[in-house]
Motif scaffolding. Structure first.
Motif, PDB file in Angstrom:
ATOM      1  N   ASN A 135      84.255  50.337  29.740  1.00 13.37           N
ATOM      2  CA  ASN A 135      83.364  50.088  30.857  1.00 13.37           C
ATOM      3  C   ASN A 135      83.700  48.794  31.592  1.00 13.37           C
ATOM      4  OD1 ASN A 135      81.324  52.073  31.604  1.00 13.37           O
ATOM      5  ND2 ASN A 135      80.713  51.977  29.459  1.00 13.37           N
ATOM      6  N   TYR A 279      81.823  43.356  28.156  1.00 18.29           N
ATOM      7  CA  TYR A 279      81.175  44.667  28.239  1.00 18.29           C
ATOM      8  C   TYR A 279      81.781  45.520  27.139  1.00 18.29           C
ATOM      9  CZ  TYR A 279      78.967  48.629  30.770  1.00 18.29           C
ATOM     10  OH  TYR A 279      78.187  49.704  31.151  1.00 18.29           O
ATOM     11  N   GLU A 282      79.953  50.173  22.776  1.00 15.75           N
ATOM     12  CA  GLU A 282      79.827  51.618  22.639  1.00 15.75           C
ATOM     13  C   GLU A 282      80.537  52.128  21.383  1.00 15.75           C
ATOM     14  OE1 GLU A 282      79.888  50.711  27.121  1.00 15.75           O
ATOM     15  OE2 GLU A 282      80.910  50.015  25.308  1.00 15.75           O
ATOM     16  N   TYR A 285      78.505  51.710  18.067  1.00 20.46           N
ATOM     17  CA  TYR A 285      77.102  52.117  18.136  1.00 20.46           C
ATOM     18  C   TYR A 285      76.558  52.642  16.806  1.00 20.46           C
ATOM     19  CZ  TYR A 285      78.436  57.080  18.297  1.00 20.46           C
ATOM     20  OH  TYR A 285      78.941  58.317  17.997  1.00 20.46           O
ATOM     21  N   ILE A 318      74.947  47.872  26.630  1.00 20.46           N
ATOM     22  CA  ILE A 318      75.510  49.204  26.835  1.00 20.46           C
ATOM     23  C   ILE A 318      74.446  50.108  27.462  1.00 20.46           C
ATOM     24  CG2 ILE A 318      77.166  48.935  24.960  1.00 20.46           C
ATOM     25  CD1 ILE A 318      75.425  50.878  23.307  1.00 20.46           C
TER      26      ILE A 318
END
Length: 494
Positions: A135, A279, A282, A285, A318
């Motif tokens: 991202n 960033y 993810e 997670y 996120i």
């Protein structure tokens, strides 16, 4: 080279037969010596120091490179009369610090060990590192089938001599690198199309508001776990498996501890900068508890290695996304990316001089890469403009969960940084849940006050915990009047 020398010697008689007159036979010997023993190698600078580079203003910035072992190196910036000198070590590496003025340019920088190299079109301004996974990596032109909203016109209008960009290529092995293939470029449609969209929108707003040159360094790798961005020393306490050896070729380099730290981050460590935007998360997670420990450790390590103090570290939460699309361990009760978002939320208390940009309102259920990159990038810039650069009169912090006050069967939820209050922008306020001691959550009835909310449920007589937007994919509905969304949160530690 020896073959060439032999050919010259064997043809000396031929040279005489051709009656070529040499005034001094020593000339031949000099020519031969030049072939056998090449002269001093030209001084070499890493990719970070090329034409169009941006150096951090009003700082002692490091400049480094390579020369012959023990050779003297002299550095002369055109913005002052100062002359800096040092000597290369036994490996040929040299490094020194030079003082930079207030933002401006263009300037030149001369570096010489007897052979001079001159860098042209140097700007002095604000430098930021942009790092993380896909991202942050996602370029302005988008990924195949995944657009960046509004980017085509922004790319077209992107020509700006006061925004400079450089990208570190993806690393593949754990070998420690001290340089990479790349160079600084000025912002133009061609260069911006390939650059990080989040990073570009961040830098563009900084350039507009500060009116100074901005340099952005892109060090990203899609799908990377946080462990890949940490050194061996820092990774050891958090890994149950052996770390890769230098001669290993990892099957999945972006998910192998230390690989990206060694091959991508190491070449830029120490380069003068103001701060970092991040960033990532993810890929981690499924391990929110571990991430909550890893994240502060990584930031602390980076700050220690840069040795410029606790530089600003702003990161993106996120976005909500339906992770159930992936295969996963359904037994794991924390298979819900809201737990990772909550680890990020709590990290603001564990990482000094940090800030989290909340994007609860722009997630996409079936795409892990939200198309509204301008929204996210500019929310990171708001943090920098308000917190680092001290601009007053605007909001840059999302309201954040503060405390619960239980009153019978109802709970009053209060928030930090509410400014002029909370609002819902003409939509229904949804996403709150409430539970008692049995830890079973029920959708809550919500009453919105100006700076707090009151929640209750007929199924919970004695409430003990409240959660908001605590699901993989959810659209945030609660905002501050500054337009910034409230993060998902939980009051419990269940």
């Amino acid at each position: 080279m020896n073959y060439e020398i032999g050919m010259v010697i064997r043809n000396l008689d031929t040279i005489k037969d051709m009656k070529i007159q040499f005034k001094n036979i020593g000339l031949i010997l000099l020519l031969l010596a030049g072939l056998a023993w090449p002269g001093q190698a030209e001084i070499k600078l890493p990719a970070l120091f090329t034409d169009h580079v941006v150096l951090q203003q009003q700082s002692d910035v490091a400049v480094w490179g390579w020369a012959d072992a023990k050779e003297s190196v002299v550095v002369k910036p055109s913005w002052s009369d100062e002359v800096y000198s040092t000597k290369a070590d036994k490996t040929g590496k040299w490094k020194l610090n030079i003082k930079t003025p207030v933002a401006g340019g263009p300037y030149e920088l001369s570096v010489s060990d007897g052979t001079e190299v001159v860098l042209h079109d140097i700007m002095i301004g604000e430098v930021w590192l942009c790092s993380g996974q896909s991202n942050m990596e996602m370029p302005m032109k988008g990924f195949p089938g995944q657009p960046v909203e509004g980017s085509n016109m922004d790319i077209l209008k992107s020509k700006n001599n006061n925004i400079r960009l450089i990208t570190v290529p993806r690393g593949k092995t754990p070998v420690i690198k001290d340089d990479f293939n790349g160079k600084w470029v000025t912002a133009s449609p061609e260069s911006v199309a390939e650059f990080s969209a989040t990073g570009y929108y961040f830098g563009r707003l900084l350039n507009e508001m500060l009116d100074v040159p901005v340099g952005l360094i892109d060090v990203t790798y899609g799908g990377s776990c946080i462990q890949a961005w940490m050194s061996e020393e820092t990774s050891v306490p958090f890994n149950d498996t052996p770390l890769p050896k230098m001669d290993d070729i990892p099957k999945v380099p972006n998910r192998t501890p230390t690989v990206l730290f060694n091959s991508m981050l190491n070449p830029v460590i120490g380069f003068g900068m103001k701060g970092c935007i991040w960033y990532q998360g993810e890929t981690n997670y499924e391990s929110p508890d571990q991430y909550e420990k890893l994240f502060p450790e990584m930031v602390a390590e980076w700050r220690k290695l840069w040795n410029i103090g606790e530089f600003p570290f702003y990161y993106m939460q996120i976005a909500p996304f339906d992770y159930s699309m992936f295969q996963h361990d359904t037994i794991n009760p924390k298979f819900n990316s809201a737990y990772l978002r909550d680890a990020q939320r709590k990290s603001m208390n564990n990482i000094s001089n940090s800030g989290m940009a909340v994007i609860m309102d722009i997630g996409e259920k079936t795409c892990i890469h939200p198309k509204k990159k301008k929204v996210g990038g500019e929310r990171l810039a708001l943090w920098a403009l308000g917190d680092t650069y001290g601009i007053k009169g605007f909001g840059y912090k999302s309201p954040s969960f503060k405390a619960l006050e239980i009153k019978g069967s109802t709970v009053v939820v209060s928030f930090n940084d509410v400014g002029e209050g909370l609002c819902i922008f003409e939509q229904d306020l949804t996403g709150f849940e409430i539970a008692g001691d049995n830890k079973v959550f029920f959708p809550a009835q919500v009453y919105l006050r100006r700076k707090s909310v009151v929640v209750s449920s007929p199924h919970v007589e004695k409430p003990g915990a409240v959660r908001y937007a605590f699901d993989d994919f959810v659209i945030g509905t609660l905002f501050g009047t500054n337009g910034l969304p409230v993060s998902s949160f939980r009051s419990d530690e269940w």
